[in-house]
Design a protein around this motif. Structure first.
Motif, PDB file in Angstrom:
ATOM      1  N   ASP A  92      83.073  27.599  64.381  1.00  0.00           N
ATOM      2  CA  ASP A  92      83.237  26.600  63.328  1.00  0.00           C
ATOM      3  C   ASP A  92      84.668  26.064  63.326  1.00  0.00           C
ATOM      4  O   ASP A  92      85.611  26.773  63.677  1.00  0.00           O
ATOM      5  CB  ASP A  92      82.922  27.205  61.964  1.00  0.00           C
ATOM      6  CG  ASP A  92      81.452  27.506  61.781  1.00  0.00           C
ATOM      7  OD1 ASP A  92      80.656  26.991  62.577  1.00  0.00           O
ATOM      8  OD2 ASP A  92      81.110  28.268  60.852  1.00  0.00           O
ATOM      9  N   ASP A 119      84.074  31.380  52.040  1.00  0.00           N
ATOM     10  CA  ASP A 119      84.791  31.317  53.309  1.00  0.00           C
ATOM     11  C   ASP A 119      84.903  29.876  53.796  1.00  0.00           C
ATOM     12  O   ASP A 119      84.023  29.046  53.556  1.00  0.00           O
ATOM     13  CB  ASP A 119      84.076  32.147  54.371  1.00  0.00           C
ATOM     14  CG  ASP A 119      84.072  33.636  54.045  1.00  0.00           C
ATOM     15  OD1 ASP A 119      84.955  34.068  53.289  1.00  0.00           O
ATOM     16  OD2 ASP A 119      83.168  34.345  54.535  1.00  0.00           O
ATOM     17  N   GLU A 153      96.235  29.070  58.775  1.00  0.00           N
ATOM     18  CA  GLU A 153      94.782  28.908  58.715  1.00  0.00           C
ATOM     19  C   GLU A 153      94.231  29.542  57.442  1.00  0.00           C
ATOM     20  O   GLU A 153      94.620  30.642  57.058  1.00  0.00           O
ATOM     21  CB  GLU A 153      94.165  29.568  59.949  1.00  0.00           C
ATOM     22  CG  GLU A 153      92.659  29.486  60.014  1.00  0.00           C
ATOM     23  CD  GLU A 153      92.121  30.218  61.231  1.00  0.00           C
ATOM     24  OE1 GLU A 153      90.984  30.726  61.152  1.00  0.00           O
ATOM     25  OE2 GLU A 153      92.837  30.285  62.255  1.00  0.00           O
ATOM     26  N   ARG A 156      88.336  25.080  62.054  1.00  0.00           N
ATOM     27  CA  ARG A 156      89.241  25.793  61.158  1.00  0.00           C
ATOM     28  C   ARG A 156      89.875  24.827  60.156  1.00  0.00           C
ATOM     29  O   ARG A 156      90.047  23.637  60.430  1.00  0.00           O
ATOM     30  CB  ARG A 156      90.338  26.506  61.953  1.00  0.00           C
ATOM     31  CG  ARG A 156      89.799  27.600  62.881  1.00  0.00           C
ATOM     32  CD  ARG A 156      88.991  28.614  62.073  1.00  0.00           C
ATOM     33  NE  ARG A 156      88.731  29.842  62.805  1.00  0.00           N
ATOM     34  CZ  ARG A 156      87.582  30.146  63.351  1.00  0.00           C
ATOM     35  NH1 ARG A 156      86.564  29.289  63.262  1.00  0.00           N
ATOM     36  NH2 ARG A 156      87.409  31.290  63.976  1.00  0.00           N
ATOM     37  N   PHE A 190      84.988  29.230  57.034  1.00  0.00           N
ATOM     38  CA  PHE A 190      84.145  29.153  58.220  1.00  0.00           C
ATOM     39  C   PHE A 190      83.254  30.387  58.274  1.00  0.00           C
ATOM     40  O   PHE A 190      83.594  31.440  57.725  1.00  0.00           O
ATOM     41  CB  PHE A 190      84.980  29.034  59.503  1.00  0.00           C
ATOM     42  CG  PHE A 190      85.864  30.217  59.777  1.00  0.00           C
ATOM     43  CD1 PHE A 190      85.422  31.272  60.562  1.00  0.00           C
ATOM     44  CD2 PHE A 190      87.147  30.279  59.253  1.00  0.00           C
ATOM     45  CE1 PHE A 190      86.236  32.363  60.822  1.00  0.00           C
ATOM     46  CE2 PHE A 190      87.965  31.366  59.506  1.00  0.00           C
ATOM     47  CZ  PHE A 190      87.510  32.411  60.292  1.00  0.00           C
ATOM     48  N   GLU A 191      82.102  30.245  58.934  1.00  0.00           N
ATOM     49  CA  GLU A 191      81.152  31.344  59.056  1.00  0.00           C
ATOM     50  C   GLU A 191      81.110  31.909  60.464  1.00  0.00           C
ATOM     51  O   GLU A 191      80.983  33.109  60.655  1.00  0.00           O
ATOM     52  CB  GLU A 191      79.749  30.873  58.645  1.00  0.00           C
ATOM     53  CG  GLU A 191      79.639  30.464  57.178  1.00  0.00           C
ATOM     54  CD  GLU A 191      78.242  30.009  56.819  1.00  0.00           C
ATOM     55  OE1 GLU A 191      77.395  29.934  57.739  1.00  0.00           O
ATOM     56  OE2 GLU A 191      77.983  29.728  55.631  1.00  0.00           O
ATOM     57  N   LYS A 192      81.197  31.040  61.463  1.00  0.00           N
ATOM     58  CA  LYS A 192      81.131  31.458  62.859  1.00  0.00           C
ATOM     59  C   LYS A 192      82.460  31.175  63.539  1.00  0.00           C
ATOM     60  O   LYS A 192      83.212  30.285  63.116  1.00  0.00           O
ATOM     61  CB  LYS A 192      79.996  30.731  63.583  1.00  0.00           C
ATOM     62  CG  LYS A 192      78.615  30.906  62.945  1.00  0.00           C
ATOM     63  CD  LYS A 192      77.532  30.242  63.782  1.00  0.00           C
ATOM     64  CE  LYS A 192      77.726  28.746  63.886  1.00  0.00           C
ATOM     65  NZ  LYS A 192      77.553  28.056  62.604  1.00  0.00           N
TER      66      LYS A 192
END
Length: 427
Positions: free
Chosen positions: A288, A281, A416, A290, A283-285
């Motif tokens: 985070d 991924d 994104e 983009r 991003f995790e959170k």
């Protein structure tokens, strides 16, 4: 009564709502299991599973009759899980045992009362690897036929056209063969819509070890039921077929981008050039930053001629048109286009039908296949796998990957990025 566009399980619950059920009330799911040749699968024990926090666990079992028919009895509180007006359902799964050659059929579904399920029957198919003019070729038969509508069922109708004045029945999606290549259990390549025989090509095989190919197919749909004297109900399902795997010859092409650094950057090796095929991924959170592109720094200036993108997931644009863009640069500042490839090109009718077909579909998630296969990811959730020939942009040290998506005013903007498995650049 004619039914209009439905875009969520909640609306399906609304159109099928009846008297309130209690958790201890019994509900039933009826179906049929067949052998590969269409003969009844008599005396077979089938286990219904329900998804929970730790995966799937047995919920109910049944034995098929001499005709292959079966009935699954459950408690409403177990099968549906919550009250209808919460629009939450239990995810259920039913699978045939694997055939000796690795063929199988499985069904994931949601139900909200008594329903009839699609027939479970293995796909009579075997991938055959042959020697082709351009390397190994995979021969395969047609996909399973489109699912017949049960006599007791109806389907929703979708408004299409500029003013949604025309309606089309929302039938289950038509199965098509999906070539599924793996290496060491990781997804190496997937491709649908091909004609037999199909050749993976040397860039697709790259230098991955012990590649294998199997066939998969699926149908996604929903049926409505209005029995006399009974509760209105619906079932939303994903029926999957799979075959055993056949070995492919190993490739020998090593990309110049192997183990190259990248931006977004990582403390160790870039996970999208390491040759491990692991989806990672961006991003995790939610907090985070983009990413809207990936920039690969080649170990030395080169003249890229080919690129292979594996497992890309991104935010698809509402207008239904997206392009994969590859650019090259000698200094990381001045960019020249290497390729621009169409990813989606949907008209308004196709967008509406696609949205309605896949809005309620029971997507497979990682690790939940009864046979250990990876998730299919269908419709808008299908990852991008592209084998791209590049234009000559002269000596190149940096390669940038991005996706352009069409906006409402006719312009484009970067999309994104969500997830990516691997990007390989070849001289």
């Amino acid at each position: 009564m004619r039914r209009s566009l439905v875009t969520s399980l909640g609306l399906l619950a609304f159109v099928t709502a009846g008297c309130e059920r209690y958790p201890e009330d019994p509900v039933f799911a009826y179906g049929r299991a067949l052998q590969r040749d269409g003969a009844p699968r008599a005396g077979a024990t089938l286990t219904l599973e329900r998804q929970g926090g730790d995966g799937f666990a047995p919920l109910s079992t049944t034995t098929t009759e001499s005709t292959g028919d079966y009935a699954l009895e459950m408690l409403y509180g177990d099968a549906v899980g919550t009250a209808r007006d919460s629009w939450q359902y239990s995810r259920l799964r039913l699978a045939l045992p694997l055939e000796p050659d690795g063929s199988g059929a499985s069904l994931a579904f949601f139900m909200d009362d008594d329903v009839e399920l699609p027939t479970l029957q293995p796909w009579d198919a075997h991938p055959r690897v042959e020697d082709g003019a351009q390397g190994p070729a995979v021969a395969f038969p047609p996909a399973p036929p489109a699912l017949p509508l049960p006599e007791t069922a109806t389907v929703l109708k979708v408004g299409v056209g500029d003013n949604l004045e025309d309606e089309e029945p929302l039938l289950p999606t038509v199965p098509e063969p999906l070539l599924w290549l793996t290496s060491g259990g990781a997804l190496l390549w997937r491709e649908a819509g091909m004609t037999s025989p199909w050749s993976p090509g040397p860039y697709v095989l790259e230098d991955f070890t012990a590649p294998q190919v199997q066939l998969r197919a699926a149908s996604v749909g929903s049926w409505l039921f209005s029995p006399l004297g009974g509760e209105n109900s619906s079932v939303q399902f994903q029926l999957e077929w799979r075959t055993g795997a056949a070995p492919l010859p190993e490739g020998s092409l090593r990309p110049i981008s192997r183990d190259a650094t990248c931006e977004p950057s990582f403390p160790d090796v870039c996970p999208w050039t390491d040759g491990r095929l692991t989806p990672v991924d961006f991003f995790e959170k939610e907090t985070d930053p983009r990413a809207f592109s990936l920039v690969i720094t080649l170990p030395r200036p080169a003249r890229p001629r080919h690129a292979v993108v594996r497992g890309l997931k991104y935010l698809q644009g509402f207008e239904g048109k997206d392009w994969l863009v590859l650019e090259g640069s000698p200094d990381g500042e001045h960019w020249q286009r290497l390729a621009r490839v169409v990813l989606r090109d949907l008209d308004s009718r196709e967008k509406l039908l696609r949205s309605a077909q896949y809005s309620a579909y029971v997507e497979s998630t990682g690790g939940d296949s009864p046979y250990g296969d990876g998730p299919l990811g269908l419709g808008p959730k299908a990852p991008v796998f592209k084998d791209v020939t590049l234009e000559d942009a002269g000596p190149t040290r940096f390669v940038r990957l991005s996706v352009e998506t069409l906006t409402y005013d006719g312009s484009t903007q970067p999309a994104e990025f969500y997830t990516l498995s691997e990007v390989s650049i070849f001289e």
